[in-house]
Design an enzyme around this catalytic site. Structure first.
Site, PDB file in Angstrom:
ATOM      1  CE1 TYR B 432      -3.615  21.974   5.518  1.00 19.98           C
ATOM      2  CE2 TYR B 432      -2.378  23.805   4.655  1.00 19.98           C
ATOM      3  CZ  TYR B 432      -2.473  22.728   5.495  1.00 19.98           C
ATOM      4  OH  TYR B 432      -1.422  22.410   6.295  1.00 19.98           O
ATOM      5  CD  GLU B 433      -4.401  19.373   0.281  1.00 24.00           C
ATOM      6  OE1 GLU B 433      -5.097  18.988  -0.667  1.00 24.00           O
ATOM      7  OE2 GLU B 433      -3.307  19.938   0.127  1.00 24.00           O
TER       8      GLU B 433
END
Lengths: 580, 580
Positions: B432-433
């Site tokens: 994620y990110e």
């Protein structure tokens, strides 16, 4: 994601890369087998794996095993699938005909287990221990034990469990404390506790045959005082033996496999082999178990390969760089270089380790059924292959399932897509049946230093012979194999010489040495895959495999350098005690 | 295993390795801070992490979040620990004093989050998004939005959520479809669906401020038509906004963090920044979020380090090789070379990446508060560090928790010892990110190729200056850093030149390039750790750190070779379409 048996690749390795049918023809007990019959069995096993077994995998993970009033309940469907397995005659394939088996080669057995393990690792552990138990009882059991137990194990009517580990005795079996007291009728009475016993209790069969490592009263301390006992859950008179499942472990994965804490209390057992010779008997079973664990790795890796590939072909995100035509909604992520590299890494590893695992099985067949003159060398070769294959396949499985999860992105991290379960399930294989670190020590100490490298040198010579016989067009990969072999000679000499002055040195470099030798075997496998690909009538398939080998040469073999460098740096500093 | 805050190591890095107090002294808004005050805050945060937060970690994993009649219930204890967190004033530390914060440097904030994240990754995600949301509203929000929202976010009374991802728009935000329709009062009405929204709903605070990436009616297609909206769960008049949590993901880990599927239906929102300029505003938040994710990695790695070390010091199995004295019951496994290597690998990585993560935070402080003349270069340097740090720390966390699990053997695989949860929790951070592959592309394309390598070259020059100023005694590690830097110049030039002829080439080598540059930064970190260790008054501590650096030089730096080799092999073949 639905698992699809990789029948094409399996047949390619057996028939074209390893040319196993040529070997079967010169092994009398296998001479009736041909690729057509083997192919039929593999097809059928593939159907069993996909149609009956795979549907129980995710549900088995969620439901797990339960301990109800001292009895283990496996997840819904596990027992009924096992009944189908037995009814179709699968357990008997690898066992000798004299014991009711079908006498098929270990190679075919191994290919079948690859598919079962892709479909459901946890379930496959119950029958997965059968072969090893069968072998140890067949080799060391008394006539009475063999007559009573072998037919029922061969048919799968009963299952088996290996009971080695105790809380204080994990890698260090010298610390086993379970006691056995001789009884007047020649049997023994056992008392003690074992932990991490896979399939120590379950509801797939009525009887479970425990093979228990223990210490007969008065035996010497340490490894030399261990005996192996056959301790059945149900006694020959039908009564219940003193075997109690006290707890189930809550684990990271393989929730459908019952990992039991077992208490033996006045349990009746029978000696297998001689007293205090338990380790020798156990080793037969452990080698079989190690190849089985390697196949768990291959099963997960193959599942990861096809899951990542299918998702990447389907999922569209952004336009891939360097394309003239911009597809609306983006290109399939399989077109993006970062994803292509991940997919190709899994692909190239899967193809190569399948060759190595199947080759291990094939050499095992040679050691058992081949001309007497080759058996000893074959056995020595299996001994070298086993720790390497166990380690590489289990490590690549964990990395490969993690890479596949990465390809799926956020969807990989959620349960629905299944890959995260395979990652969790795969992780145990680096630990059990001898941790990968124990495998590395086994390789360098027992398989190389003990005979001053002679069995390894014979293997390296076979590799070079194979390279010499290679067509011109494969010069690139052939050169790469030669370099790996040259490094192997140099590193092995370095270790043999330095070990005399610095006994700790082989232990410090053991993990790198195993992986470096792994690259000798991997590059050899890629060479043979390329050779077979060049002879392939299906040009598309052949070109794909050739592309895979070129990829491996450019992107994967560079990783070998650091391993060789560390093995040969005998001045490398490793602090005595780690930071506190 | 109980987590213990590594106060000593944290202080060593801040004070001795990075010499942060010298930097604070020349940054007016930070001039009041000294090591004594920073140390007190770190001690207090360590107590909060161990005494209040850590006890909720394993229970939170088992219990998970539940969706009850449209509302998310977090695990038992999560909300009450959060109330303590707010009452003690922790959320406000990093925010500016003008908004009610304490104006402390990002560096101290980062050190505090390392400990929170070691103690409980899932819980820390709720407040972990605050800083980024605060920054984007402070930088781009209207006066009205800032007055209404900032004080309540700074105090932690309300929490925030980032809503970017949609089912068809993961890495590819150009495909975002959520619509916003302008209303006469200047606000907007939103309709659309988002997935994988961490903390999209929960019971820690009444109000949750969603920052939603969407498309205003009539906006252009693609990235250039995205706007950022502030969409609160509770409207300023106290009414409930049209934000509905429709489902929670069942995940591999971080079960205590609510991963929501959110439907916006006639939800009222307010524009942050200009229309169609959403990505620019979002990037502020994403950079903050990427450093936060890197800290999740450090948190897990530190937990893995101490868990493995303590277990290995306690667990006895076999006698370690090369010892004259054979201890009964075996030596602690920490004495065995294979285990020492694993422990030292985790140790050396933890020490180095802590330096790099904290340095990123410190340069961020410099970019904000330093002399105006250095701010631009500092900002460019943060831009280079961020993708490297995010990738290395999250990857090492997954490998480190897996290595620690391996040290614990079978006990590592069972839930009771906690390490398997850290392995599962850590795995999401690579995704994620911005996946680690996206970070690599960001690095090579935006941070290197865009300015023809000039910001990177300036960084490499700083590294060389540091090497030149190095004491004689560190010649070994200094030479290693020089070699890494020389490779970096060569590889960067190769990429810049070749990219003109082969636009796909930087994408093919991006992952290796990031890891190779990672070794520049890691070796630089080890050099600085060695220098600080040499100046350390506590000789035992200094010697341990020096041993760690020598280990890294001999055992870890060889892994850089393959990355450089692949980056510079511009002829490496990567098949166009992967095997089907």
């Amino acid at each position: 994601m639905q698992y699809r048996p990789p029948i094409r690749d399996i047949r390619f390795v057996i028939e074209k890369v390893l040319k196993a049918p040529e070997m079967w023809a010169v092994c009398p007990p296998l001479a009736d087998l041909d690729m057509s019959l083997a192919g039929q069995l593999i097809d059928e096993a593939g159907k069993f794996a996909t149609e009956l077994l795979a549907p129980t995998n995710a549900a088995g993970d969620r439901e797990g095993c339960r301990l109800v009033q001292g009895n283990v309940q496996t997840p819904t469907g596990f027992a009924s699938v096992y009944r189908e397995f037995v009814a179709s005659g699968w357990p008997t394939l690898g066992c000798a005909q004299e014991h009711g088996g079908q006498g098929l080669p270990q190679l075919v057995h191994t290919a079948i287990y690859e598919m079962l393990l892709s479909a459901n690792h946890a379930w496959s552990m119950y029958p997965g221990l059968l072969q090893g138990a069968y072998e140890v009882i067949a080799a060391h059991g008394s006539d009475a034990l063999r007559q009573h137990y072998l037919p029922r194990l061969v048919s799968g009517e009963w299952l088996a469990a290996m009971a080695l580990t105790e809380p204080q005795a994990g890698s260090d079996l010298a610390q086993v404390k379970t006691k056995a007291r001789p009884l007047p009728d020649g049997s023994y009475e056992l008392d003690g506790s074992k932990v991490f016993i896979s399939g120590g209790d379950h509801d797939l069969t009525d009887n479970i045959v425990h093979l228990v490592l223990c210490r007969v009263n008065g035996a010497p301390e340490g490894i030399k005082g261990l005996s192996l006992m056959l301790v059945p859950k149900l006694l020959p008179d039908g009564g219940r033996n003193g075997i109690y499942c006290e707890a189930l472990e809550e684990k990271m994965g393989i929730h459908g496999s019952a990992t039991c804490s077992i208490r033996y209390e006045a349990a009746k057992g029978w000696l297998i082999g001689e007293p205090d010779q338990g380790m020798a008997a156990m080793f037969i079973m452990m080698n079989s178990a190690r190849l089985h664990v390697a196949m768990q790795g291959l099963g997960h890796l193959e599942y990861a390969r096809q899951t990542a590939l299918r998702y990447a072909a389907d999922r569209r995100q952004m336009n891939a760089p360097g394309r003239q035509y911009k597809a609306a909604g983006g290109d399939p992520i399989a077109c993006h270089p970062a994803i292509r590299r991940m997919l190709m890494t899994i692909q190239a590893r899967t193809d190569a380790v399948r060759v190595l695992a199947y080759q291990t099985a094939m050499i095992l067949d040679e050691a058992r059924h081949g001309p007497v003159s080759v058996r000893e060398e074959a056995a020595a070769r299996v001994a070298i292959f086993t720790p390497i294959v166990k380690t590489l396949l289990t490590e690549y499985a964990f990395q490969g399932t993690s890479d596949a999860l990465q390809v799926l992105g956020g969807y990989g991290y959620v349960r629905e897509y299944g890959i995260e379960q395979h990652l969790r399930d795969s992780r145990i294989a680096m630990i059990y049946e001898g941790t990968n670190e124990i495998q590395a020590i086994d390789l360098v100490q027992r398989k190389v230093l003990r005979d001053d490298g002679s069995a390894l040198n014979a293997l390296l010579e076979s590799v070079l012979e194979d390279v010499k016989a290679c067509p011109e067009g494969l010069a690139g990969i052939a050169y790469a194999v030669r370099r790996q072999v040259a490094n192997a000679y140099l590193a092995t000499t370095t270790i043999i010489v330095r070990a005399k002055a610095d006994a700790e040195y082989p232990y410090r470099v053991a993990d790198d040495y195993l992986r470096a030798l792994g690259y000798v075997l991997l590059s050899w496998a890629w060479l043979r895959l390329a050779r077979a690909a060049g002879e392939e009538a299906d040009l598309t398939y052949g070109r794909e495999k050739m592309g895979m080998v070129e990829f491996a040469l450019d992107w994967l073999l560079p990783d070998s350098v650091a391993h060789w460098e560390r093995v040969m740096n005998d001045q490398a500093r490793l602090p005595e005690a780690p930071l506190a």
